[in-house]
Design a protein around this motif. Sequence first.
Motif, PDB file in Angstrom:
ATOM      1  N   TYR A 206     -22.392  41.542 -17.104  1.00 27.96           N
ATOM      2  CA  TYR A 206     -22.699  40.784 -15.900  1.00 27.96           C
ATOM      3  C   TYR A 206     -23.216  41.770 -14.857  1.00 27.96           C
ATOM      4  CZ  TYR A 206     -20.662  36.274 -17.223  1.00 27.96           C
ATOM      5  OH  TYR A 206     -20.415  35.067 -17.807  1.00 27.96           O
ATOM      6  N   ALA A 207     -24.352  41.453 -14.257  1.00 27.05           N
ATOM      7  CA  ALA A 207     -24.946  42.297 -13.232  1.00 27.05           C
ATOM      8  C   ALA A 207     -25.304  41.440 -12.032  1.00 27.05           C
ATOM      9  CB  ALA A 207     -26.196  42.995 -13.779  1.00 27.05           C
ATOM     10  N   LEU A 208     -25.043  41.960 -10.849  1.00 23.87           N
ATOM     11  CA  LEU A 208     -25.494  41.302  -9.631  1.00 23.87           C
ATOM     12  C   LEU A 208     -26.734  42.044  -9.145  1.00 23.87           C
ATOM     13  CD1 LEU A 208     -24.772  39.003  -7.645  1.00 23.87           C
ATOM     14  CD2 LEU A 208     -23.723  40.753  -6.187  1.00 23.87           C
ATOM     15  N   VAL A 209     -27.842  41.315  -9.019  1.00 21.82           N
ATOM     16  CA  VAL A 209     -29.113  41.947  -8.664  1.00 21.82           C
ATOM     17  C   VAL A 209     -29.639  41.363  -7.363  1.00 21.82           C
ATOM     18  CG1 VAL A 209     -29.645  42.302 -11.113  1.00 21.82           C
ATOM     19  CG2 VAL A 209     -30.548  40.285  -9.939  1.00 21.82           C
ATOM     20  N   ALA A 244     -36.438  50.100 -26.074  1.00 19.49           N
ATOM     21  CA  ALA A 244     -35.315  49.530 -25.325  1.00 19.49           C
ATOM     22  C   ALA A 244     -35.591  48.055 -25.070  1.00 19.49           C
ATOM     23  CB  ALA A 244     -35.113  50.280 -24.004  1.00 19.49           C
ATOM     24  N   VAL A 245     -34.631  47.210 -25.412  1.00 12.22           N
ATOM     25  CA  VAL A 245     -34.801  45.759 -25.276  1.00 12.22           C
ATOM     26  C   VAL A 245     -33.558  45.175 -24.607  1.00 12.22           C
ATOM     27  CG1 VAL A 245     -35.182  43.574 -26.458  1.00 12.22           C
ATOM     28  CG2 VAL A 245     -36.229  45.676 -27.360  1.00 12.22           C
ATOM     29  N   THR A 246     -33.779  44.446 -23.516  1.00 12.05           N
ATOM     30  CA  THR A 246     -32.705  43.764 -22.795  1.00 12.05           C
ATOM     31  C   THR A 246     -33.062  42.295 -22.643  1.00 12.05           C
ATOM     32  OG1 THR A 246     -32.240  45.770 -21.506  1.00 12.05           O
ATOM     33  CG2 THR A 246     -31.343  43.691 -20.670  1.00 12.05           C
ATOM     34  N   HIS A 247     -32.177  41.415 -23.076  1.00 13.85           N
ATOM     35  CA  HIS A 247     -32.335  39.980 -22.859  1.00 13.85           C
ATOM     36  C   HIS A 247     -31.488  39.593 -21.642  1.00 13.85           C
ATOM     37  CE1 HIS A 247     -34.086  39.811 -26.877  1.00 13.85           C
ATOM     38  NE2 HIS A 247     -33.048  40.491 -27.313  1.00 13.85           N
ATOM     39  N   PHE A 248     -32.023  38.754 -20.770  1.00 14.51           N
ATOM     40  CA  PHE A 248     -31.253  38.379 -19.583  1.00 14.51           C
ATOM     41  C   PHE A 248     -31.323  36.875 -19.336  1.00 14.51           C
ATOM     42  CE2 PHE A 248     -35.513  38.984 -17.856  1.00 14.51           C
ATOM     43  CZ  PHE A 248     -35.639  37.950 -16.942  1.00 14.51           C
ATOM     44  N   ARG A 249     -30.302  36.379 -18.637  1.00 12.09           N
ATOM     45  CA  ARG A 249     -30.256  34.971 -18.234  1.00 12.09           C
ATOM     46  C   ARG A 249     -29.607  34.886 -16.862  1.00 12.09           C
ATOM     47  NH1 ARG A 249     -26.314  31.046 -19.563  1.00 12.09           N
ATOM     48  NH2 ARG A 249     -25.458  32.462 -21.144  1.00 12.09           N
ATOM     49  N   ARG A 250     -30.261  34.215 -15.954  1.00 17.60           N
ATOM     50  CA  ARG A 250     -29.711  34.058 -14.606  1.00 17.60           C
ATOM     51  C   ARG A 250     -28.625  32.986 -14.620  1.00 17.60           C
ATOM     52  NH1 ARG A 250     -33.977  32.040 -10.803  1.00 17.60           N
ATOM     53  NH2 ARG A 250     -32.900  30.032 -10.879  1.00 17.60           N
ATOM     54  N   LEU A 251     -27.452  33.332 -14.095  1.00 14.53           N
ATOM     55  CA  LEU A 251     -26.323  32.417 -14.110  1.00 14.53           C
ATOM     56  C   LEU A 251     -26.131  31.687 -12.790  1.00 14.53           C
ATOM     57  CD1 LEU A 251     -23.678  34.647 -15.947  1.00 14.53           C
ATOM     58  CD2 LEU A 251     -25.198  32.932 -16.954  1.00 14.53           C
ATOM     59  N   ALA A 252     -26.426  32.381 -11.689  1.00 11.80           N
ATOM     60  CA  ALA A 252     -26.203  31.778 -10.373  1.00 11.80           C
ATOM     61  C   ALA A 252     -26.943  32.586  -9.327  1.00 11.80           C
ATOM     62  CB  ALA A 252     -24.709  31.738 -10.054  1.00 11.80           C
ATOM     63  N   PRO A 260     -31.071  37.392  -0.673  1.00 10.22           N
ATOM     64  CA  PRO A 260     -30.737  36.655  -1.891  1.00 10.22           C
ATOM     65  C   PRO A 260     -30.280  37.587  -3.010  1.00 10.22           C
ATOM     66  CG  PRO A 260     -33.115  36.826  -1.652  1.00 10.22           C
ATOM     67  CD  PRO A 260     -32.532  37.392  -0.404  1.00 10.22           C
ATOM     68  N   VAL A 261     -29.295  37.132  -3.754  1.00 11.43           N
ATOM     69  CA  VAL A 261     -28.798  37.873  -4.913  1.00 11.43           C
ATOM     70  C   VAL A 261     -28.603  36.904  -6.066  1.00 11.43           C
ATOM     71  CG1 VAL A 261     -27.660  39.716  -3.607  1.00 11.43           C
ATOM     72  CG2 VAL A 261     -26.413  37.597  -4.117  1.00 11.43           C
ATOM     73  N   SER A 262     -28.570  37.443  -7.274  1.00 11.16           N
ATOM     74  CA  SER A 262     -28.374  36.613  -8.464  1.00 11.16           C
ATOM     75  C   SER A 262     -27.400  37.298  -9.417  1.00 11.16           C
ATOM     76  CB  SER A 262     -29.699  36.393  -9.197  1.00 11.16           C
ATOM     77  OG  SER A 262     -30.622  35.695  -8.381  1.00 11.16           O
ATOM     78  N   LEU A 263     -26.542  36.499 -10.018  1.00  7.36           N
ATOM     79  CA  LEU A 263     -25.687  36.979 -11.096  1.00  7.36           C
ATOM     80  C   LEU A 263     -26.448  36.785 -12.401  1.00  7.36           C
ATOM     81  CD1 LEU A 263     -22.937  38.062 -12.024  1.00  7.36           C
ATOM     82  CD2 LEU A 263     -22.201  35.678 -12.287  1.00  7.36           C
ATOM     83  N   LEU A 342     -21.169  32.815  -4.884  1.00  6.76           N
ATOM     84  CA  LEU A 342     -21.725  32.553  -6.227  1.00  6.76           C
ATOM     85  C   LEU A 342     -20.737  31.727  -7.055  1.00  6.76           C
ATOM     86  CD1 LEU A 342     -23.270  36.018  -6.982  1.00  6.76           C
ATOM     87  CD2 LEU A 342     -24.498  33.881  -7.113  1.00  6.76           C
ATOM     88  N   GLU A 343     -21.230  30.680  -7.657  1.00  7.16           N
ATOM     89  CA  GLU A 343     -20.441  29.862  -8.569  1.00  7.16           C
ATOM     90  C   GLU A 343     -21.270  29.627  -9.826  1.00  7.16           C
ATOM     91  OE1 GLU A 343     -19.134  26.303  -6.757  1.00  7.16           O
ATOM     92  OE2 GLU A 343     -18.030  27.310  -5.138  1.00  7.16           O
ATOM     93  N   TRP A 344     -20.616  29.695 -10.967  1.00  9.68           N
ATOM     94  CA  TRP A 344     -21.338  29.484 -12.207  1.00  9.68           C
ATOM     95  C   TRP A 344     -20.389  28.956 -13.282  1.00  9.68           C
ATOM     96  CZ3 TRP A 344     -19.279  33.902 -10.512  1.00  9.68           C
ATOM     97  CH2 TRP A 344     -18.530  34.656 -11.392  1.00  9.68           C
ATOM     98  N   ALA A 345     -20.937  28.363 -14.277  1.00  4.21           N
ATOM     99  CA  ALA A 345     -20.152  27.856 -15.403  1.00  4.21           C
ATOM    100  C   ALA A 345     -20.330  28.805 -16.567  1.00  4.21           C
ATOM    101  CB  ALA A 345     -20.606  26.455 -15.789  1.00  4.21           C
TER     102      ALA A 345
END
Length: 346
Positions: A206-209, A244-252, A260-263, A342-345
């Motif tokens: 989990y990263a906060l960007v 180098a390969v990174t897959h990402f998905r924005r959660l919130a 603005p920030v995103s988890l 931030l809230e996410w499921a």
Amino acid sequence: MANNVKPTKTPIFAETEAELESDAFFEDETTEVQDSAPERIEFRLNPQMCGERLDKVISRLMPEYSRSRIQQWIDDGFVTVDGKPGKGKQAVLGHEVLIIEPQTSVQDLAFEAEYIPLNVVFEDDTLIVIHKPAGMVVHPAAGNWTGTLLNGLLHRWPALKNVPRAGIVHRLDKETSGLMVVAKTLTAQTDLVRQLQERTVSREYYALVWGAPNLSGTIDAPIARNPRDRLKMCVSRSMFAKPAVTHFRRLATGMLEKFPVSLVLCKLETGRTHQIRVHMQHHGFALVGDPLYGKSHLARFFPRQALHAKRLGLIHPDTGEECLWEVDLADDLQQLLEQANLEWAE
């Protein structure tokens, strides 16, 4: 050892196998610890050594020590030739008496056991899964010879001294919290390294960007050391870059003050140094609190990179069973997410 060259005492301190194995883990450190130095060692040379340099002669006689450390002893006056201070480049005649006083350096302490509280998530006869806190260095290196995860592992599991790097298979940055696996046996360590190479180990962070990246995506960009700053890595097309390969998905998404920030959930396909930090910064969304790749004017929001190794999956080396572990976010990171609303499921 050549004939007629006999030490009166054997060396007490020797560099570790890991120190000799990889410059990536160690740089030679010559800070001396005077109060624990071993007794002096005496050699009588033979005529076959006539004309050789003093530093090279000592390296042959004491191969367990690095050339740079021996040179430091000579420079600091801990080597005498027939009672006179030696010089590294001086030629020996082949009949002198050398007296050497080996000096303990800080890396001699690197593989000593230390009591360090460890958060053990799982343990059996083969594996240990650790929840590493932010601020803990994983492996001894220049500037951090003690107080590392490795030192703590050796204290709690003394048998790990028989496994390279005390069973450590992969590393987390000092300021990254989360899950790590440690092998208890060489067989298990070899198997886990193979799994990492074959990309069958699942690692989710989990990263906060800063900002709001796409809902999901893949960053496929080779990484190499930054040629202008050796402390950094960078996306590179040079011949030295590694895939180098990174897959990402924005959660919130949320806000820190007006920013603005995103988890983001990041899943590693490879495991390069600083991979998530480099890839997200290259993609335009640096991690909050990242001192190397982040936004320096926003450093006040968090004292470390907001990165947490939340899930770890692998094939058990002995049973072949698929294993998956998950831990809660570190308290400081959880508080930061609450601050950003931030809230996410899951």
